[in-house]
Enzyme design. Structure first.
Site, PDB file in Angstrom:
ATOM      1  N   ARG A 222       0.577  -1.601   0.192  1.00  0.00           N
ATOM      2  CA  ARG A 222      -0.295  -0.012  -0.331  1.00  0.00           C
ATOM      3  C   ARG A 222       1.080   1.074   0.221  1.00  0.00           C
ATOM      4  NH1 ARG A 222      -6.206  -0.014   1.864  1.00  0.00           N
ATOM      5  NH2 ARG A 222      -6.330  -2.096   0.465  1.00  0.00           N
TER       6      ARG A 222
ATOM      7  N   ARG B 263      -6.646  11.595  -6.067  1.00  0.00           N
ATOM      8  CA  ARG B 263      -7.847  10.991  -5.492  1.00  0.00           C
ATOM      9  C   ARG B 263      -8.787  11.827  -5.894  1.00  0.00           C
ATOM     10  NH1 ARG B 263     -11.241   9.532  -2.286  1.00  0.00           N
ATOM     11  NH2 ARG B 263     -11.564   7.319  -2.088  1.00  0.00           N
TER      12      ARG B 263
ATOM     13  N   TYR C 241     -14.963 -11.748  -0.586  1.00  0.00           N
ATOM     14  CA  TYR C 241     -15.791 -10.375  -0.953  1.00  0.00           C
ATOM     15  C   TYR C 241     -16.939 -10.832  -1.902  1.00  0.00           C
ATOM     16  CZ  TYR C 241     -12.332  -8.427   1.032  1.00  0.00           C
ATOM     17  OH  TYR C 241     -11.632  -7.327   2.397  1.00  0.00           O
TER      18      TYR C 241
HETATM   19  O1  CP3 Z   1       0.044  -1.470  -2.830  1.00  0.00           O
HETATM   20  C1  CP3 Z   1      -0.022  -0.724  -3.154  1.00  0.00           C
HETATM   21  O2  CP3 Z   1       0.056   0.352  -2.961  1.00  0.00           O
HETATM   22  C2  CP3 Z   1      -1.050  -1.054  -5.134  1.00  0.00           C
HETATM   23  C3  CP3 Z   1      -2.236  -0.626  -4.481  1.00  0.00           C
HETATM   24  C4  CP3 Z   1      -3.175  -2.139  -3.755  1.00  0.00           C
HETATM   25  C5  CP3 Z   1      -4.949  -1.044  -3.669  1.00  0.00           C
HETATM   26  N1  CP3 Z   1      -5.417  -2.555  -2.594  1.00  0.00           N
HETATM   27  C6  CP3 Z   1      -4.986   0.323  -3.310  1.00  0.00           C
HETATM   28  C7  CP3 Z   1      -6.126   0.658  -3.167  1.00  0.00           C
HETATM   29  C8  CP3 Z   1      -3.844  -3.552  -3.469  1.00  0.00           C
HETATM   30  C9  CP3 Z   1      -1.965  -4.109  -3.784  1.00  0.00           C
HETATM   31  C10 CP3 Z   1      -4.650  -3.698  -2.864  1.00  0.00           C
HETATM   32  C11 CP3 Z   1      -4.930  -4.603  -2.090  1.00  0.00           C
HETATM   33  C12 CP3 Z   1      -6.350  -5.067  -1.575  1.00  0.00           C
HETATM   34  N2  CP3 Z   1      -7.525  -4.115  -2.072  1.00  0.00           N
HETATM   35  C13 CP3 Z   1      -6.589  -5.961  -0.754  1.00  0.00           C
HETATM   36  C14 CP3 Z   1      -5.502  -7.238  -0.296  1.00  0.00           C
HETATM   37  C15 CP3 Z   1      -4.252  -5.968   0.648  1.00  0.00           C
HETATM   38  C16 CP3 Z   1      -3.603  -7.055   1.385  1.00  0.00           C
HETATM   39  O3  CP3 Z   1      -3.154  -6.136   1.904  1.00  0.00           O
HETATM   40  O4  CP3 Z   1      -3.880  -8.206   2.317  1.00  0.00           O
HETATM   41  C17 CP3 Z   1      -7.626  -6.215  -0.428  1.00  0.00           C
HETATM   42  C18 CP3 Z   1      -8.161  -6.681   0.867  1.00  0.00           C
HETATM   43  C19 CP3 Z   1      -8.494  -4.866  -0.735  1.00  0.00           C
HETATM   44  C20 CP3 Z   1     -10.120  -4.563  -0.825  1.00  0.00           C
HETATM   45  C21 CP3 Z   1     -10.165  -3.158  -0.976  1.00  0.00           C
HETATM   46  N3  CP3 Z   1      -9.881  -1.824  -1.489  1.00  0.00           N
HETATM   47  C22 CP3 Z   1     -10.188  -2.593   0.717  1.00  0.00           C
HETATM   48  C23 CP3 Z   1     -10.836  -3.579   2.203  1.00  0.00           C
HETATM   49  C24 CP3 Z   1     -10.131  -1.670   1.057  1.00  0.00           C
HETATM   50  C25 CP3 Z   1     -10.473  -0.236   1.952  1.00  0.00           C
HETATM   51  C26 CP3 Z   1     -11.398   0.309   1.758  1.00  0.00           C
HETATM   52  C27 CP3 Z   1     -11.695   1.277   3.296  1.00  0.00           C
HETATM   53  O5  CP3 Z   1     -12.356   2.424   2.508  1.00  0.00           O
HETATM   54  O6  CP3 Z   1     -10.684   1.570   3.449  1.00  0.00           O
HETATM   55  C28 CP3 Z   1     -10.028  -0.782  -0.786  1.00  0.00           C
HETATM   56  C29 CP3 Z   1     -10.032   0.085  -1.123  1.00  0.00           C
HETATM   57  C30 CP3 Z   1      -7.848   1.232  -1.489  1.00  0.00           C
HETATM   58  N4  CP3 Z   1      -7.475  -0.128  -2.278  1.00  0.00           N
HETATM   59  C31 CP3 Z   1      -7.446   1.506  -1.162  1.00  0.00           C
HETATM   60  C32 CP3 Z   1      -6.001   2.013  -1.954  1.00  0.00           C
HETATM   61  C33 CP3 Z   1      -5.134   3.319  -2.008  1.00  0.00           C
HETATM   62  C34 CP3 Z   1      -7.344   3.545  -0.409  1.00  0.00           C
HETATM   63  C35 CP3 Z   1      -8.649   3.733  -1.237  1.00  0.00           C
HETATM   64  C36 CP3 Z   1      -9.634   4.851  -0.868  1.00  0.00           C
HETATM   65  O7  CP3 Z   1      -8.241   6.387  -1.531  1.00  0.00           O
HETATM   66  O8  CP3 Z   1      -9.739   6.047  -0.470  1.00  0.00           O
END
Ligand code: CP3
Length: 354
Positions: free
Chosen positions: A27, A40, A154
């Site tokens: 992340r 964003r 999911y």
């Molecule tokens: O690592 C990186 O920088 C690459 C990008 C990346 C994101 N999500 C960006 C993201 C990666 C590899 C993921 C994977 C992901 N997404 C997982 C597995 C992660 C792990 O570490 O085990 C999961 C479970 C998801 C599903 C998902 N996407 C969730 C649960 C959320 C959070 C929602 C929230 O509101 O907090 C996301 C959103 C997300 N994906 C964000 C980012 C940067 C935040 C969204 C935003 O900008 O509002």
């Protein structure tokens, strides 16, 4: 394509000698960075950001402009595949991901397609191509996907879940249905990841965020088995170089030997496993990635350095370690502390490679 200028991440995954331990952060493009929040906001929503290759490229590169990271990771999400299968993904503010059309019945499972990555997921492949061009060989680009089990949680729950009531209900009562869902998803992941490699991804990581919620028996039957199917189906070489594959099961520390036996190149570790013990268990079979508790980044730079030193001492001398956090960086971390972490890895690791 231009020559790779910094390949220590790829070399460490293949256990080839390196000058210092490579480091990146799960992340690393995310909300702890003010420049991420600005892009964003410009995109309007998280999914718009993922679907716009220029903006996805911009946020992928932002952390590399700040820190001397040794790898870039595609900016996208693991939930793109189920969205492309027709489940209609959206992110509700403060609620996390939601699927408007979750998978609940036999008819729902039967209707799931294997998406064509250059059609409904073309925006991801365009992002990979754009990022490779803009990186210009600075560091390797990691492509990724969720594991079939994690995606299934999911898809069946319709969003994030605490107890996995619906997905485990299907697993226990209709294992035949669950296997069909997982098999279709595994086929989709294979074609998605191979398309990312064709588009320019130089390493691959599979996020099994929820494999650790299963019993050892169910982990092997419903999660590991499908990651094994994926590893066996992946393109392992591109442009004359190996494309290493990393498996990461959060909470999967007790299954490292089984995970290593899939034929992957590296295992991601969360912070509940000691990395030195893990190294003894997997031997020369795979490289290890991890595993600092992401909450250490809330502490002072001095404390962060101490933690980095302790993990390095535990791993010991030689190649095969990619430094990382044990899970994604938290959104309220001070970006300067992330900088102190990355600097400490490079500075303290040189003696371990002499
Ligand atoms: O690592 C990186 O920088 C690459 C990008 C990346 C994101 N999500 C960006 C993201 C990666 C590899 C993921 C994977 C992901 N997404 C997982 C597995 C992660 C792990 O570490 O085990 C999961 C479970 C998801 C599903 C998902 N996407 C969730 C649960 C959320 C959070 C929602 C929230 O509101 O907090 C996301 C959103 C997300 N994906 C964000 C980012 C940067 C935040 C969204 C935003 O900008 O509002």
């Amino acid at each position: 394509m231009s020559e790779l200028k910094n390949d220590r991440f790829l070399r460490a995954l293949l256990k080839e000698p390196v000058d210092v331990t490579p480091v990146w952060m799960m992340r690393q493009a995310g909300r702890y960075l003010p420049e991420y929040k600005a892009t964003r906001a410009k995109a309007g929503s998280f999914m718009n950001l993922c679907m716009n290759p220029e903006l996805a490229c911009e946020v992928t590169i932002q952390p590399l402009e700040r820190y001397p990271l040794d790898a870039a990771i595609l900016f996208s999400d693991i939930l793109t595949i189920p969205d492309a299968m027709g489940l209609q993904l959206r992110f509700a503010e403060g609620e996390g991901p939601i699927f408007d059309k979750p998978v609940r019945t036999a008819a729902d499972v039967d209707a799931l397609p294997v998406p064509d990555p250059e059609d409904s997921l073309k925006y991801v492949m365009d992002a990979v191509r754009t990022i490779r061009r803009e990186l210009d060989g600075r560091v390797p680009l990691i492509g990724f996907s969720g594991s079939p089990w994690t995606l299934a949680t999911y898809m069946v729950e319709g969003g994030t879940s605490k107890d996995f009531a619906k997905v485990k209900g299907m697993m226990f009562d209709r294992p035949d249905l669950m296997h069909k869902l997982l098999d279709t998803t595994a086929q989709s992941v294979i074609s998605y990841l191979n398309a990312q490699v064709a588009a320019g991804a130089q390493a691959l990581m599979i996020f099994d965020t929820w494999g650790g919620s299963l019993t050892p028996r169910d982990y092997k039957e419903f999660s590991l088995r499908y990651m094994q199917q994926i590893v066996a189906g992946l393109t392992r070489e591109a442009d004359g170089r190996k494309v290493p594959v990393i498996l990461f099961t959060k909470g999967g520390g007790q299954w490292l030997e089984d995970m290593a036996a899939t034929g992957c190149d590296g295992l991601g570790l969360d912070w509940t496993t000691d990395i030195g013990e893990a190294r003894k268990r997997v031997g020369d079979k795979v490289a290890l990635q991890g595993n600092m508790d992401p909450s250490v980044l809330y502490a002072s730079p001095e404390r962060i350095q101490k933690e980095v030193a302790a993990i390095m001492e535990s791993y010991g001398k030689g190649s095969g370690h990619v430094f990382n956090l044990g899970h994604g960086i938290h959104q309220h971390v001070n970006p300067e502390h992330a900088g102190a972490f990355i600097e400490a890895v490079h500075k303290l690791s040189a003696p371990y490679h002499r």
